[in-house]
Design a protein around this motif. Structure first.
Motif, PDB file in Angstrom:
ATOM      1  N   SER A 165     -20.530  15.414  43.345  1.00 15.85           N
ATOM      2  CA  SER A 165     -20.973  16.564  44.132  1.00 15.85           C
ATOM      3  C   SER A 165     -21.551  17.634  43.217  1.00 15.85           C
ATOM      4  CB  SER A 165     -19.799  17.149  44.938  1.00 15.85           C
ATOM      5  OG  SER A 165     -19.323  16.215  45.876  1.00 15.85           O
ATOM      6  N   VAL A 166     -22.804  17.998  43.457  1.00 13.57           N
ATOM      7  CA  VAL A 166     -23.440  19.079  42.703  1.00 13.57           C
ATOM      8  C   VAL A 166     -22.969  20.408  43.301  1.00 13.57           C
ATOM      9  CG1 VAL A 166     -25.618  20.106  41.986  1.00 13.57           C
ATOM     10  CG2 VAL A 166     -25.429  17.627  42.239  1.00 13.57           C
ATOM     11  N   LYS A 167     -22.365  21.245  42.474  1.00 12.51           N
ATOM     12  CA  LYS A 167     -21.714  22.452  42.983  1.00 12.51           C
ATOM     13  C   LYS A 167     -22.270  23.717  42.329  1.00 12.51           C
ATOM     14  CE  LYS A 167     -17.350  19.997  43.746  1.00 12.51           C
ATOM     15  NZ  LYS A 167     -15.912  19.938  43.415  1.00 12.51           N
ATOM     16  N   SER A 225     -20.946  22.955  47.457  1.00 11.44           N
ATOM     17  CA  SER A 225     -21.508  21.638  47.183  1.00 11.44           C
ATOM     18  C   SER A 225     -22.857  21.541  47.883  1.00 11.44           C
ATOM     19  CB  SER A 225     -20.565  20.539  47.696  1.00 11.44           C
ATOM     20  OG  SER A 225     -21.167  19.275  47.596  1.00 11.44           O
ATOM     21  N   VAL A 226     -23.917  21.500  47.087  1.00 12.58           N
ATOM     22  CA  VAL A 226     -25.261  21.514  47.670  1.00 12.58           C
ATOM     23  C   VAL A 226     -25.789  20.115  47.954  1.00 12.58           C
ATOM     24  CG1 VAL A 226     -25.856  23.736  46.679  1.00 12.58           C
ATOM     25  CG2 VAL A 226     -26.282  21.675  45.361  1.00 12.58           C
ATOM     26  N   GLN A 227     -25.297  19.116  47.225  1.00 14.45           N
ATOM     27  CA  GLN A 227     -25.698  17.739  47.494  1.00 14.45           C
ATOM     28  C   GLN A 227     -24.734  16.785  46.801  1.00 14.45           C
ATOM     29  OE1 GLN A 227     -29.255  16.218  45.534  1.00 14.45           O
ATOM     30  NE2 GLN A 227     -29.331  18.037  44.241  1.00 14.45           N
ATOM     31  N   THR A 228     -24.776  15.523  47.174  1.00 13.65           N
ATOM     32  CA  THR A 228     -23.934  14.485  46.580  1.00 13.65           C
ATOM     33  C   THR A 228     -24.811  13.426  45.944  1.00 13.65           C
ATOM     34  OG1 THR A 228     -22.186  14.862  48.219  1.00 13.65           O
ATOM     35  CG2 THR A 228     -22.140  12.787  47.006  1.00 13.65           C
ATOM     36  N   LEU A 229     -24.661  13.240  44.624  1.00  8.77           N
ATOM     37  CA  LEU A 229     -25.406  12.213  43.905  1.00  8.77           C
ATOM     38  C   LEU A 229     -24.645  10.895  44.009  1.00  8.77           C
ATOM     39  CD1 LEU A 229     -26.339  14.257  40.700  1.00  8.77           C
ATOM     40  CD2 LEU A 229     -27.682  13.981  42.793  1.00  8.77           C
TER      41      LEU A 229
END
Length: 361
Positions: A8-10, A248-252
């Motif tokens: 998770s990009v945070k 969390s702006v997106q999940t890689l």
């Protein structure tokens, strides 16, 4: 070892808990408080009675308006009978048309009076309803500023009788740098995006969803205000409290994650030391695509590779290394040698051997 997993990009920030709905309860008429139906700190629902005011004056005004309506209704009934008789006499040629027209005008005028009386009755009922103050929304009551016998005034600047604050759900407002505005807008559209909040004196995390992004960037600070909504059934989040927020702006998906402490920054870029099949240190150049907290997302190493955390400053490519667990870090005797084929746990650390051992065959 290097792990292949979802990451998770945070974005981190400091926020303030704020209520979604706060209502200051004030009186709409000047009257005396007859009864207080609530207690301070009580949870109320929409429609619950909060205060009852002295309504005797408004009750009398309603009775007066109703009596006037009844009087005018009787007058209207008499005018209508006169109109019927006038029409009968007109048919028998005993009256002129003008007399009938006058009777019709009298009836129509009285009907307008009746409409005015009905409006007066409705207004009196509305004024009477102001003496029964109910909760416009659900929430928790604050300090009650009046008691039975106190004078409640219809004044916008007066102290509220009580304040009702919605506690569940509740929101957290926090600023984000201007450069992260596209991430925040995209986060509102993503189903897998979330916000985690932590109180400074409590390790418990609360999960919410980003709901609002302000319509302008603050030119003085270069930040934009955003708001996230959280469930608060246990009433742990309190309006005005400071919290630490992670958005969390997106999940890689399926990326390689290594401890951030393992990344070495050199003149030629970033790299990590791993343990090769012979138990020796090998340097691998990597590219850090994202990092947050203790984790870093990298490219250049394979999943499962054992990454060296400790003693990197003394390492040289080809040096022999020994693996030790985190429980044995404080042992003076050193760490146990890792057996061939043993898998390192995520909490394992690798310590370097001496320079003479590195040169041994």
């Amino acid at each position: 070892p290097a792990q292949k997993r979802d990451y998770s990009v945070k974005l981190s920030a400091n926020g303030v808990v704020s209520a979604i709905n706060i209502v200051d309860i004030r009186s709409q008429v000047n009257s005396t408080v007859s009864k207080v139906h609530i207690k301070e700190g009580q949870f109320v629902r929409a429609g619950d009675v909060l205060f009852t005011l002295d309504s005797r004056t408004d009750e009398v005004n309603l009775q007066k308006a109703q009596a006037q309506l009844d009087k005018d209704l009787a007058t209207l009934a008499d005018s209508q009978r006169q109109l019927v008789r006038s029409k009968d006499l007109l048919d028998k040629k005993f009256l002129s048309q003008s007399v009938v027209d006058t009777s019709l005008s009298t009836v129509q005028a009285q009907q307008a009076v009746i409409a005015s009386d009905k409006a007066a009755v409705t207004a009196a009922k509305v004024a009477l309803s102001f003496n029964r103050i109910v909760a416009p929304s659900a929430g928790r009551t604050g300090i009650i500023s009046v008691y039975p016998g106190s004078l409640a005034q219809a004044n916008a600047t007066a102290v509220p009788l009580v304040t009702i604050t919605q506690m569940d759900p509740i929101s957290i407002t926090f600023p984000l740098p201007q450069r992260n505005l596209p991430d925040a807008l995209d986060s509102m559209k993503r189903a897998d995006s979330f916000v985690m909040a932590t109180l400074p004196d409590n390790a418990t995390q609360y999960k919410g969803k980003l709901q609002f992004v302000d319509n302008a960037v603050d030119a003085a600070s270069g930040t934009i205000k955003v708001k996230a909504v959280f469930a608060n059934k246990e009433m742990k989040l309190w309006p005005g409290a400071y919290v630490n927020v992670e958005l969390s702006v997106q999940t890689l998906k399926d990326v390689i994650v290594v401890p951030q402490d393992a990344v070495i920054i050199g003149a030629k870029g970033k790299s990590v030391y791993i343990v090769d099949a012979d138990g020796k240190a090998a340097m691998r150049p990597v590219v850090v695509t994202n990092s947050f907290g203790t984790d870093a997302v990298v490219t250049g190493v394979e999943a499962g590779a054992k990454v060296i955390l400790e003693g990197k400053q003394n390492l040289r490519p080809g040096s022999l290394v020994k693996e030790r667990s985190s429980d044995a870090k404080d042992d003076k005797g050193g760490a146990k040698s890792a057996k061939n084929g043993d898998k390192a746990t995520p909490t394992s650390a690798l310590a370097t051997s001496s320079a003479s051992a590195a040169s041994a065959p």
